[in-house]
Design a protein around this motif. Structure first.
Motif, PDB file in Angstrom:
ATOM      1  N   ASP A   1       2.439 -42.432  42.405  1.00  0.00           N
ATOM      2  CA  ASP A   1       2.304 -43.396  43.506  1.00  0.00           C
ATOM      3  C   ASP A   1       3.222 -42.991  44.649  1.00  0.00           C
ATOM      4  N   ARG A   2       2.650 -42.867  45.868  1.00  0.00           N
ATOM      5  CA  ARG A   2       3.460 -42.467  47.010  1.00  0.00           C
ATOM      6  C   ARG A   2       4.394 -43.570  47.488  1.00  0.00           C
ATOM      7  N   ARG A   3       4.280 -44.792  46.992  1.00  0.00           N
ATOM      8  CA  ARG A   3       5.287 -45.810  47.328  1.00  0.00           C
ATOM      9  C   ARG A   3       6.668 -45.359  46.884  1.00  0.00           C
ATOM     10  N   ARG A   4       6.723 -44.612  45.784  1.00  0.00           N
ATOM     11  CA  ARG A   4       8.008 -44.253  45.206  1.00  0.00           C
ATOM     12  C   ARG A   4       8.707 -43.145  45.997  1.00  0.00           C
ATOM     13  N   VAL A   5       8.016 -42.562  46.973  1.00  0.00           N
ATOM     14  CA  VAL A   5       8.670 -41.539  47.790  1.00  0.00           C
ATOM     15  C   VAL A   5       9.820 -42.146  48.602  1.00  0.00           C
ATOM     16  N   ASP A   6       9.894 -43.465  48.660  1.00  0.00           N
ATOM     17  CA  ASP A   6      11.044 -44.104  49.291  1.00  0.00           C
ATOM     18  C   ASP A   6      12.342 -43.848  48.527  1.00  0.00           C
ATOM     19  N   HIS A   7      12.255 -43.134  47.401  1.00  0.00           N
ATOM     20  CA  HIS A   7      13.435 -42.860  46.582  1.00  0.00           C
ATOM     21  C   HIS A   7      14.160 -44.180  46.280  1.00  0.00           C
ATOM     22  N   ASP A   8      15.450 -44.199  46.471  1.00  0.00           N
ATOM     23  CA  ASP A   8      16.202 -45.418  46.159  1.00  0.00           C
ATOM     24  C   ASP A   8      16.526 -46.219  47.416  1.00  0.00           C
ATOM     25  N   PHE A   9      15.721 -46.029  48.457  1.00  0.00           N
ATOM     26  CA  PHE A   9      15.976 -46.753  49.710  1.00  0.00           C
ATOM     27  C   PHE A   9      16.009 -48.257  49.460  1.00  0.00           C
ATOM     28  N   TYR A  10      15.127 -48.726  48.568  1.00  0.00           N
ATOM     29  CA  TYR A  10      15.101 -50.146  48.212  1.00  0.00           C
ATOM     30  C   TYR A  10      15.531 -50.378  46.759  1.00  0.00           C
ATOM     31  N   GLY A  11      16.101 -49.348  46.129  1.00  0.00           N
ATOM     32  CA  GLY A  11      16.601 -49.523  44.770  1.00  0.00           C
ATOM     33  C   GLY A  11      15.587 -49.298  43.680  1.00  0.00           C
TER      34      GLY A  11
ATOM     35  N   VAL B   1      -1.045 -49.173  44.523  1.00  0.00           N
ATOM     36  CA  VAL B   1      -0.408 -47.864  44.656  1.00  0.00           C
ATOM     37  C   VAL B   1      -0.951 -47.139  45.879  1.00  0.00           C
ATOM     38  N   TRP B   2      -0.109 -46.283  46.446  1.00  0.00           N
ATOM     39  CA  TRP B   2      -0.481 -45.514  47.633  1.00  0.00           C
ATOM     40  C   TRP B   2      -0.921 -44.113  47.220  1.00  0.00           C
ATOM     41  N   GLY B   3      -2.008 -43.658  47.815  1.00  0.00           N
ATOM     42  CA  GLY B   3      -2.460 -42.304  47.601  1.00  0.00           C
ATOM     43  C   GLY B   3      -1.852 -41.360  48.629  1.00  0.00           C
ATOM     44  N   PRO B   4      -2.114 -40.063  48.470  1.00  0.00           N
ATOM     45  CA  PRO B   4      -2.816 -39.446  47.346  1.00  0.00           C
ATOM     46  C   PRO B   4      -1.996 -39.534  46.058  1.00  0.00           C
ATOM     47  N   PHE B   5      -2.711 -39.489  44.949  1.00  0.00           N
ATOM     48  CA  PHE B   5      -2.076 -39.601  43.642  1.00  0.00           C
ATOM     49  C   PHE B   5      -1.814 -38.212  43.065  1.00  0.00           C
ATOM     50  N   LEU B   6      -0.580 -37.969  42.666  1.00  0.00           N
ATOM     51  CA  LEU B   6      -0.269 -36.763  41.917  1.00  0.00           C
ATOM     52  C   LEU B   6      -0.450 -37.122  40.450  1.00  0.00           C
ATOM     53  N   GLU B   7      -1.600 -36.726  39.927  1.00  0.00           N
ATOM     54  CA  GLU B   7      -2.035 -37.211  38.628  1.00  0.00           C
ATOM     55  C   GLU B   7      -1.139 -36.713  37.496  1.00  0.00           C
ATOM     56  N   MET B   8      -1.014 -37.546  36.496  1.00  0.00           N
ATOM     57  CA  MET B   8      -0.250 -37.211  35.311  1.00  0.00           C
ATOM     58  C   MET B   8      -1.185 -36.714  34.211  1.00  0.00           C
ATOM     59  N   PRO B   9      -0.686 -35.905  33.289  1.00  0.00           N
ATOM     60  CA  PRO B   9      -1.555 -35.423  32.206  1.00  0.00           C
ATOM     61  C   PRO B   9      -1.874 -36.489  31.168  1.00  0.00           C
ATOM     62  N   TRP B  10      -1.060 -37.546  31.107  1.00  0.00           N
ATOM     63  CA  TRP B  10      -1.309 -38.596  30.138  1.00  0.00           C
ATOM     64  C   TRP B  10      -2.190 -39.692  30.752  1.00  0.00           C
ATOM     65  N   ALA B  11      -2.958 -40.363  29.912  1.00  0.00           N
ATOM     66  CA  ALA B  11      -3.920 -41.356  30.389  1.00  0.00           C
ATOM     67  C   ALA B  11      -3.309 -42.751  30.383  1.00  0.00           C
ATOM     68  N   ARG B  12      -3.759 -43.569  31.315  1.00  0.00           N
ATOM     69  CA  ARG B  12      -3.417 -44.989  31.287  1.00  0.00           C
ATOM     70  C   ARG B  12      -4.158 -45.649  30.123  1.00  0.00           C
ATOM     71  N   SER B  13      -3.542 -46.695  29.610  1.00  0.00           N
ATOM     72  CA  SER B  13      -4.098 -47.358  28.432  1.00  0.00           C
ATOM     73  C   SER B  13      -4.996 -48.537  28.757  1.00  0.00           C
ATOM     74  N   GLY B  14      -4.822 -49.114  29.964  1.00  0.00           N
ATOM     75  CA  GLY B  14      -5.500 -50.379  30.252  1.00  0.00           C
ATOM     76  C   GLY B  14      -4.782 -51.575  29.656  1.00  0.00           C
ATOM     77  N   GLU B  15      -3.645 -51.330  29.016  1.00  0.00           N
ATOM     78  CA  GLU B  15      -2.886 -52.396  28.370  1.00  0.00           C
ATOM     79  C   GLU B  15      -1.513 -52.521  29.015  1.00  0.00           C
ATOM     80  N   GLY B  16      -1.002 -53.738  29.027  1.00  0.00           N
ATOM     81  CA  GLY B  16       0.353 -53.974  29.495  1.00  0.00           C
ATOM     82  C   GLY B  16       0.497 -53.706  30.984  1.00  0.00           C
ATOM     83  N   ARG B  17       1.743 -53.670  31.412  1.00  0.00           N
ATOM     84  CA  ARG B  17       2.040 -53.477  32.831  1.00  0.00           C
ATOM     85  C   ARG B  17       3.214 -52.525  32.970  1.00  0.00           C
TER      86      ARG B  17
END
Length: 1003
Positions: free
Chosen positions: A613-623, A632-648
């Motif tokens: 998520d490109r929101r996190r490019v703010d680093h620790d500007f907001y902690g 989430v903000w795109g573009p997405f740098l995809e991860m090799p692991w899949a989302r589960s659809g469960e939890g948050r």
């Protein structure tokens, strides 16, 4: 009749001052402004054609992609008629299974089904690809030839069709033209879009000049003096001394035309056991580089993102009577953007959506007029409206958003600095839970006759409203539909019939079936290449067709990216970056184009990136707090692991299932690896990215293995540093998860010979994990009876331990020098492994406090130390070339090739293989160093060609042979106790090597 002046906006505007407000807030909107009726097929008011069927396709067993595409290609080969139409591919009623994609890439072709209900023609998108099921765009993008630019000489308001020019010479009626309104630094400052707050806002959030240009394609319909009349209005004010707007002959892009999709039911099949499954078709119909085309009577079920996506180069498109339901996805950013347009003169009529997020949206700098008419969203999970920067000339007419908002507003930092999203736009007689309309400087928006919680300076009240009374609040205005009123005023009542629904016509009984010849022609067209140019390792060098294979490194931006098309290319290609709905360099890369841009000698380095998520490019500007929503903000740098659809998870989307893998990620890798082998290039894929685990809280909070983000109990800490635990495979859960991931990567790329596997670009973990990684690869190689190329780039001490391992070293084919160097003075500096510190937390220690004490630029001192000298770079290369001549060394060149040839001719491999640094014989310095092997042989380098003075006398008599370019090769017997090795005459300034043997070594 003028565009808006005749319209009565409310009943009883002549009411007395006792019952009406003294100021009419709608008065400004009675003046002539944008004529929105130019939106739609052929500029609005033209009925969509219903030509008879040309060829009939019935569903067959299995995948029907080729069957339908063979019919499409057959119609594409037909000559176009005077209207640009070629024919209709008619699908019979029934279920068509589509494993691939149906693509109309030549104008004049229509794909028609037997109806959009359950008994009609059903296209079933199968598989796990995130593709659009149907796509309309040319196979290749041609660059149009542009005429000379002509300045718009005087200011004209939004809605203008008359355009004064600095020069009209050569222009004529009927010419297509492009008007470009540049986004200058001054204009951006006027809007306040250069003052965002956040981490490095200039490169992320602030609007860059040229990134929000507005472009209109128009046709000249009249010329009077220095003024041209355009066929449709502009949606912004242009011209004037500071505006720099220009008109050029030609088109902004070469478009196909007269293409249509109609009377179909589209279904994206997902995993019924995963409510938020995203491993299936994301888009129903995607259209770009097309004009005068349409989508009509389509029902779409189960898609992730857009049912209809009109790209930035679409123009004069009608989307009519299309429904969307039962989407299957995460509730998050760039999902469920159901009906979306970034084009110009596009029209959506009677579109319906249920359970979407941004159901009706306009995109980045969409140049109006663009219209949503009589559209309904139910159970909306997010707002509709202008979603990205500066859509101008938008009309939402009689649009209802049930359960959420309809907005024309300033979106602030959202989407990496969307900011002002709407200009000169109108909500007319709309209804939403919340309605927010705000006005940017010089381009007012308005909500008129709208129902909902109204906010913003553009939310206008009925002039009859009195303080404390609600009789006239939130009441629709007259006319009921602004678009219809403007269309009727421009073209007459008959033009309204173009908006009526039209049923699917039955195909003539004489319609021919798609032929076997057509099928054979299509199969021959799409047959893949059998060309293979495999990677080989010869004499310690990777080669392809005898040519060096690793000459030019192609990296990627591993944490920054932009969805703004003008800004994206600066970030270069990245194989597993995903920009939903956008393709191109810096977005979702076209892998074929990327491969074709490369040549033998290029190698593409890849690993999963930092932050999905490109929101996190703010680093620790907001902690780095957890996010309230999954927007989430795109573009997405995809991860090799899949989302589960469960939890948050921390980013607001669901948690990761570390036992399941992201098929899109691995399909992209496999596709590029196949293309690489065909092109004779290399994919260097590194499995991990330690950057997530160290230094900053922001790096780590969204990491898939952090306990709050994963279904599995990884045992990782909640805060950084986390590398030590991540690399610790003594824990059985982590060990199994790592093993699953490593093996899945090998399985996904199995059989692709131009892949080199690496560990991590920043690894500072322990030796034990490297051993585990190599053991897992070796185990897989044995089970699959095949070997893969493996490169080791780890801290020097870890690398040396592996290379000294007689078993594990056999798995290694290449090495790289990972954050270590021989300094100019000959001292070794290397980062350490097995510590909870990133390389950049260690590298500054290369310079001592004394070296930095009086330095004006400490960074320059460190850079010079890291760059070192040719002699010391050669020393490092030579050390490992001698150790194993078959071992490739990545990223380091032989800077003294003549010396190398002399050494490798004079000194046998067996003598050199066990050489190690021997500081007792000679403490290394800027020009000389010594090595010895267990047999007592010595190799001493003199890079300036001078005499060598040993720190330790020879223990016994030895034979000295000087090696170097032009050296005769004579030998000298050296007595025990000797300390000076005299260089051959004429050696000054030339690198030389002293080889001392005691048992007949050398040749």
């Amino acid at each position: 009749m003028r565009l808006w002046g005749w319209i009565t906006l409310s009943v009883g505007l002549a009411a007395s001052s006792a019952t009406a407000q003294s100021v009419d807030p709608l008065s400004a909107w009675r003046a002539p402004a944008i004529d929105f009726s130019h939106a739609g097929y052929r500029g609005g008011g033209q009925p969509l054609p219903h030509a008879p069927a040309t060829v009939l396709v019935t569903p067959g067993p299995g995948d029907d992609t080729a069957r339908i595409m063979a019919a499409v290609r057959a119609v594409e080969r037909r000559a176009a008629d005077a209207d640009g139409r070629r024919g209709v591919v008619q699908l019979a009623a029934g279920e068509f299974e589509i494993d691939g994609q149906i693509r109309l890439s030549v104008g004049g072709v229509v794909l028609r089904g037997a109806g959009s209900d359950e008994d009609g023609s059903r296209l079933i998108a199968t598989g796990v690809d995130r593709r659009a099921l149907l796509r309309i765009d040319p196979r290749t993008r041609e660059s149009p030839v542009a005429g000379p630019a002509r300045l718009v000489s005087r200011a004209v308001p939004a809605g203008a069709r008359l355009l004064p020019l600095s020069d009209v010479e050569g222009l004529k009626i009927g010419d297509p033209v492009v008007i470009r309104r540049p986004s200058t630094a001054a204009w951006i400052a006027t809007l306040g879009m250069n003052a965002f707050v956040g981490w490095r806002p200039d490169s992320r959030l602030n609007w860059a000049p040229g990134s929000r240009d507005v472009v209109w394609d128009r046709t000249i319909v009249a010329i009077d003096g220095d003024t041209v009349t355009l066929d449709a209005p502009l949606s912004m004010a242009v011209g004037g001394p500071d505006d720099e707007a220009i008109l050029s002959e030609g088109t902004s892009v070469v478009r196909l035309r007269e293409a249509g999709v109609e009377h179909l039911r589209l279904i994206s099949i997902s995993d019924p056991n995963r409510a938020a499954d995203e491993d299936h078709s994301w888009f129903g119909i995607a259209i770009d580089a097309a004009e005068d085309s349409w989508v009509r009577d389509v029902a779409a079920v189960g898609f992730v993102s857009s049912v209809v996506d009109l790209g930035a180069t679409t123009r004069r498109i009608t989307v009519q009577d299309v429904s969307a339901s039962e989407p299957v996805s995460e509730l998050g950013g760039l999902r469920r953007r159901v009906f979306y347009s970034a084009g110009q003169q596009t029209l959506f009529v009677r579109c319906r959506s249920r359970d979407g997020i941004h159901d009706f949206g306009l995109g980045h700098t969409a140049a109006g007029p663009n219209v949503f008419l009589d559209c309904l969203s139910e159970d909306a999970n997010g707002d509709s409206g202008t979603l990205e920067s500066w859509a101008s000339g938008a009309l939402f007419d009689s649009v209802k958003v049930r359960g959420n908002a309809l907005n024309l507003t300033h979106r602030g930092r959202d989407g990496q600095g969307v900011g002002w999203s709407a200009a000169n736009s109108v909500l007319w007689n709309c209804e939403a839970t919340d309605v927010e309309v705000r006005n940017p400087p010089g381009a007012p928006n308005a909500a008129i006759g709208c129902r909902g919680e109204l906010t913003g300076d553009g939310a206008l009240e009925d002039p009859r409203v009195q303080p404390g009374r609600d009789f006239h609040r939130a009441q629709p205005q007259t006319p009921a539909s602004l678009y219809r009123a403007q269309l009727e005023a421009r073209l007459g009542p008959s033009a309204l019939a173009a908006l009526d629904p039209s049923p699917a016509p039955p195909p003539p009984d004489s319609t021919p079936m798609v032929s076997e010849a057509d099928m054979a022609a299509y199969r021959a067209e799409v047959m893949g290449s059998d060309d293979r140019r495999p990677l080989d390792l010869i004499d310690g060098r990777f080669v392809i067709d005898g040519q060096p294979a690793l000459r030019r490194r192609i990296g990627f931006s591993f944490f920054q990216a932009q969805m703004v098309p003008a800004s994206a290319p600066a970030f270069g290609p990245a194989i597993t970056r995903f920009a939903p709905g956008l393709e191109g360099v810096g977005l979702t890369d076209d892998l074929g184009q990327l491969a074709n841009s490369l040549t033998t000698g290029d190698y593409v380095v890849h690993n999963y990136g930092l932050w999905y998520d490109r929101r996190r490019v703010d680093h620790d500007f907001y902690g780095s707090p957890n996010h309230r929503t999954g927007e989430v903000w795109g573009p997405f740098l995809e991860m090799p692991w899949a989302r589960s659809g469960e939890g948050r998870a921390w980013d607001g989307l669901s948690k990761y299932d570390l036992t399941r893998f992201n098929p899109w990620f691995f399909d992209r890798l496999a596709t590029f690896a196949t293309l690489a082998e065909q092109r004779g290039v290399v994919l260097y894929h590194k499995l991990y990215l330690q950057h997530w685990l160290l230094e900053s809280r922001s790096h780590y909070v969204d990491f898939a293995w952090r306990p709050v983000n994963a279904l599995q109990p990884t045992g990782l800490p909640d805060e950084v540093p986390a590398a030590e635990t991540f690399w610790d495979v003594s824990d059985p859960v982590r060990r199994n998860l790592h093993r699953l991931y490593i093996r899945h990567t090998l399985d996904a790329l199995k059989g692709r010979s131009n892949v080199i596997y690496g560990l991590d670009p920043e690894y500072t973990g322990p030796l034990a994990f490297v051993q585990f990684w190599l053991d897992t690869i070796a185990e897989w190689e044995t089970e699959n009876d095949r070997s893969v190329w493996v490169a080791l780039e780890v801290p020097k001490a870890v690398m040396d331990a592996v290379l000294d391992d007689p078993v594990r070293s056999r798995t290694i084919d290449a090495i790289g020098f990972h954050h270590w160097v021989y300094r100019p003075d000959g001292a070794l500096f290397a980062v350490q492994g097995g510590v909870n510190k990133a390389p950049r937390e260690q590298v500054d220690a290369i310079a001592s406090p004394a070296e930095l004490a009086n330095a004006a630029d400490p960074a320059a001192v460190r850079r010079a130390l890291w760059q070192s000298t040719p002699a010391m770079r050669y020393r490092a290369w030579r050390e490992y070339r001698d150790r194993d001549p078959q071992l490739a060394i990545i990223g380091v060149e032989d800077v003294f090739p003549e010396l190398s040839r002399a050494i490798e001719t004079a000194a046998p491999v067996d003598l050199r293989r066990l050489l190690r640094a021997d500081p007792q014989v000679l403490q290394s310095n800027a020009n000389a160093w010594a090595l010895s092997n267990p047999d007592g042989d010595l190799v001493i380098y003199s890079m300036d060609g001078g005499d060598i003075v040993l720190d330790q006398p020879l223990e016994g008599a030895m034979t000295l042979r000087w090696i170097g370019d032009g050296v005769a090769g004579t030998t000298t017997e050296m007595p025990a106790g000797a300390t000076v090795l005299r260089a051959p005459s004429g050696s000054a300034g030339q690198p030389r090597v002293a080889l001392l043997t005691s048992g007949g070594g050398g040749t």
